[in-house]
Design a protein around this motif. Sequence first.
Motif, PDB file in Angstrom:
ATOM      1  N   THR A 100      24.585  16.388   0.946  1.00 36.01           N
ATOM      2  CA  THR A 100      25.042  17.051   2.246  1.00 36.01           C
ATOM      3  C   THR A 100      23.726  17.820   2.901  1.00 36.01           C
ATOM      4  N   ILE A 101      23.201  18.463   2.099  1.00 35.98           N
ATOM      5  CA  ILE A 101      21.786  19.319   2.813  1.00 35.98           C
ATOM      6  C   ILE A 101      20.807  18.320   3.225  1.00 35.98           C
ATOM      7  N   LEU A 102      20.531  17.422   2.334  1.00 35.41           N
ATOM      8  CA  LEU A 102      19.411  16.475   2.385  1.00 35.41           C
ATOM      9  C   LEU A 102      19.754  15.384   3.525  1.00 35.41           C
ATOM     10  N   ALA A 103      21.094  15.195   4.007  1.00 32.68           N
ATOM     11  CA  ALA A 103      21.305  14.383   4.762  1.00 32.68           C
ATOM     12  C   ALA A 103      21.042  15.126   6.296  1.00 32.68           C
ATOM     13  N   GLY A 104      21.180  16.432   6.308  1.00 38.88           N
ATOM     14  CA  GLY A 104      20.962  17.136   7.556  1.00 38.88           C
ATOM     15  C   GLY A 104      19.386  16.984   7.630  1.00 38.88           C
ATOM     16  N   ILE A 105      18.663  16.952   6.687  1.00 37.85           N
ATOM     17  CA  ILE A 105      17.201  16.775   6.678  1.00 37.85           C
ATOM     18  C   ILE A 105      16.841  15.599   7.388  1.00 37.85           C
ATOM     19  N   GLY A 106      17.460  14.293   6.975  1.00 35.13           N
ATOM     20  CA  GLY A 106      17.369  13.128   7.322  1.00 35.13           C
ATOM     21  C   GLY A 106      17.350  12.983   8.798  1.00 35.13           C
ATOM     22  N   GLU A 107      18.337  13.350   9.307  1.00 34.43           N
ATOM     23  CA  GLU A 107      18.478  13.442  10.996  1.00 34.43           C
ATOM     24  C   GLU A 107      17.218  13.788  11.794  1.00 34.43           C
ATOM     25  N   PRO A 108      16.491  14.736  11.469  1.00 30.60           N
ATOM     26  CA  PRO A 108      15.365  15.163  12.200  1.00 30.60           C
ATOM     27  C   PRO A 108      14.191  14.146  11.828  1.00 30.60           C
ATOM     28  N   ILE A 109      13.958  13.575  10.458  1.00 33.21           N
ATOM     29  CA  ILE A 109      13.048  12.664  10.171  1.00 33.21           C
ATOM     30  C   ILE A 109      13.396  11.208  10.925  1.00 33.21           C
ATOM     31  N   ALA A 110      14.649  11.003  11.009  1.00 30.87           N
ATOM     32  CA  ALA A 110      14.926   9.711  11.671  1.00 30.87           C
ATOM     33  C   ALA A 110      14.374   9.798  13.134  1.00 30.87           C
ATOM     34  N   LYS A 111      14.627  11.042  13.806  1.00 29.85           N
ATOM     35  CA  LYS A 111      14.462  11.270  15.163  1.00 29.85           C
ATOM     36  C   LYS A 111      12.824  11.334  15.245  1.00 29.85           C
ATOM     37  N   TRP A 112      12.256  11.838  14.501  1.00 25.55           N
ATOM     38  CA  TRP A 112      10.624  11.703  14.302  1.00 25.55           C
ATOM     39  C   TRP A 112      10.214  10.509  14.116  1.00 25.55           C
ATOM     40  N   TYR A 119      24.707  11.508  11.451  1.00 25.67           N
ATOM     41  CA  TYR A 119      24.883  12.271  10.087  1.00 25.67           C
ATOM     42  C   TYR A 119      25.553  11.300   9.171  1.00 25.67           C
ATOM     43  N   ARG A 120      26.701  10.707   9.736  1.00 25.37           N
ATOM     44  CA  ARG A 120      27.433   9.936   8.638  1.00 25.37           C
ATOM     45  C   ARG A 120      26.663   8.779   7.840  1.00 25.37           C
ATOM     46  N   GLN A 121      25.961   8.281   8.705  1.00 22.53           N
ATOM     47  CA  GLN A 121      24.942   7.215   8.088  1.00 22.53           C
ATOM     48  C   GLN A 121      23.801   7.817   7.279  1.00 22.53           C
ATOM     49  N   SER A 122      23.145   8.877   7.777  1.00 25.28           N
ATOM     50  CA  SER A 122      22.435   9.643   6.884  1.00 25.28           C
ATOM     51  C   SER A 122      23.078  10.195   5.879  1.00 25.28           C
ATOM     52  N   TRP A 123      24.160  10.478   5.757  1.00 23.10           N
ATOM     53  CA  TRP A 123      24.861  10.933   4.257  1.00 23.10           C
ATOM     54  C   TRP A 123      24.903   9.761   3.399  1.00 23.10           C
ATOM     55  N   LEU A 155      13.669  16.898  -5.870  1.00 24.39           N
ATOM     56  CA  LEU A 155      13.973  17.120  -4.592  1.00 24.39           C
ATOM     57  C   LEU A 155      12.997  16.288  -3.598  1.00 24.39           C
ATOM     58  N   VAL A 156      11.709  16.409  -3.876  1.00 26.05           N
ATOM     59  CA  VAL A 156      10.641  16.186  -2.931  1.00 26.05           C
ATOM     60  C   VAL A 156      10.686  14.600  -3.040  1.00 26.05           C
ATOM     61  N   MET A 157      10.890  14.129  -4.434  1.00 30.70           N
ATOM     62  CA  MET A 157      11.189  12.631  -4.577  1.00 30.70           C
ATOM     63  C   MET A 157      12.244  12.140  -3.773  1.00 30.70           C
ATOM     64  N   ALA A 158      13.551  12.831  -3.494  1.00 28.69           N
ATOM     65  CA  ALA A 158      14.718  12.233  -2.914  1.00 28.69           C
ATOM     66  C   ALA A 158      14.247  12.201  -1.582  1.00 28.69           C
ATOM     67  N   ILE A 159      13.542  13.337  -0.912  1.00 27.61           N
ATOM     68  CA  ILE A 159      13.029  13.373   0.503  1.00 27.61           C
ATOM     69  C   ILE A 159      12.084  12.059   0.729  1.00 27.61           C
ATOM     70  N   GLY A 160      11.013  11.779  -0.232  1.00 29.18           N
ATOM     71  CA  GLY A 160      10.249  10.835   0.054  1.00 29.18           C
ATOM     72  C   GLY A 160      10.951   9.370  -0.085  1.00 29.18           C
ATOM     73  N   ILE A 161      11.777   9.131  -0.905  1.00 28.57           N
ATOM     74  CA  ILE A 161      12.672   7.920  -0.789  1.00 28.57           C
ATOM     75  C   ILE A 161      13.531   7.871   0.395  1.00 28.57           C
ATOM     76  N   MET A 162      14.176   8.959   1.077  1.00 36.10           N
ATOM     77  CA  MET A 162      14.789   8.902   2.091  1.00 36.10           C
ATOM     78  C   MET A 162      13.887   8.628   3.219  1.00 36.10           C
ATOM     79  N   PHE A 163      12.903   9.327   2.905  1.00 37.86           N
ATOM     80  CA  PHE A 163      11.775   9.060   4.140  1.00 37.86           C
ATOM     81  C   PHE A 163      11.410   7.477   4.718  1.00 37.86           C
ATOM     82  N   ALA A 164      11.361   6.798   3.310  1.00 34.54           N
ATOM     83  CA  ALA A 164      11.091   5.344   3.093  1.00 34.54           C
ATOM     84  C   ALA A 164      12.260   4.362   3.616  1.00 34.54           C
ATOM     85  N   CYS A 165      13.543   4.898   3.184  1.00 32.58           N
ATOM     86  CA  CYS A 165      14.650   4.059   3.515  1.00 32.58           C
ATOM     87  C   CYS A 165      14.837   4.175   5.108  1.00 32.58           C
TER      88      CYS A 165
END
Length: 176
Positions: A100-112, A119-123, A155-165
């Motif tokens: 849930t917390i990382l999905a909130g981080i995914g939205e600004p990454i996607a916008k950037w 958010y639902r797709q980010s989750w 945590l850093v690995m998950a954010i990196g993978i999320m960035f790649a996705c």
Amino acid sequence: MKDVKVLRNVSLMTIFFNSLYSPKEMAKYRFLTIGKSIQHVFILALFLSLGGFYDMIFKQDFMNDYGETISDAGSKGLVTIMVVITTYIFNAGLIFLAITILAGIGEPIAKWLGRKLPYRQSWRLTACSVTLPVVIFSLLHLFKFEKSYFFLLALVMAIGIMFACIYAIPKPKKRT
């Protein structure tokens, strides 16, 4: 939209194995149903709990940590089952909170990155992105390689993978 209908029939094992190595496939999994994503998270919780389950079931001195007053074998088995269930529920809750917390981080990454990602797709995307870090973290725990910084590394690995996705998601077409 053809891919969306195909994703409804994809198995949890396919989701699990593709989430270990393929950001492009994980980007497609943002269209999964929420039920399938939640089932995937419960499988991750089970995987995360394996190291603790092994210790609880196969270590002889496990019951000594929970009290020496239990002398009956049936009582020891009941306490072990209760601890296993409690551990699994606790790990599932931690994974849901982290996603849930990382999905909130995914939205600004996607916008950037110029991608459209509600958010639902980010989750759902984050649920797939944490698969590899959870597997590595649980294997390290199972083989007793436990360091305090492993959680931050996961945590850093998950954010990196999320960035790649998110980067694998096609950019929206501009209307003219």
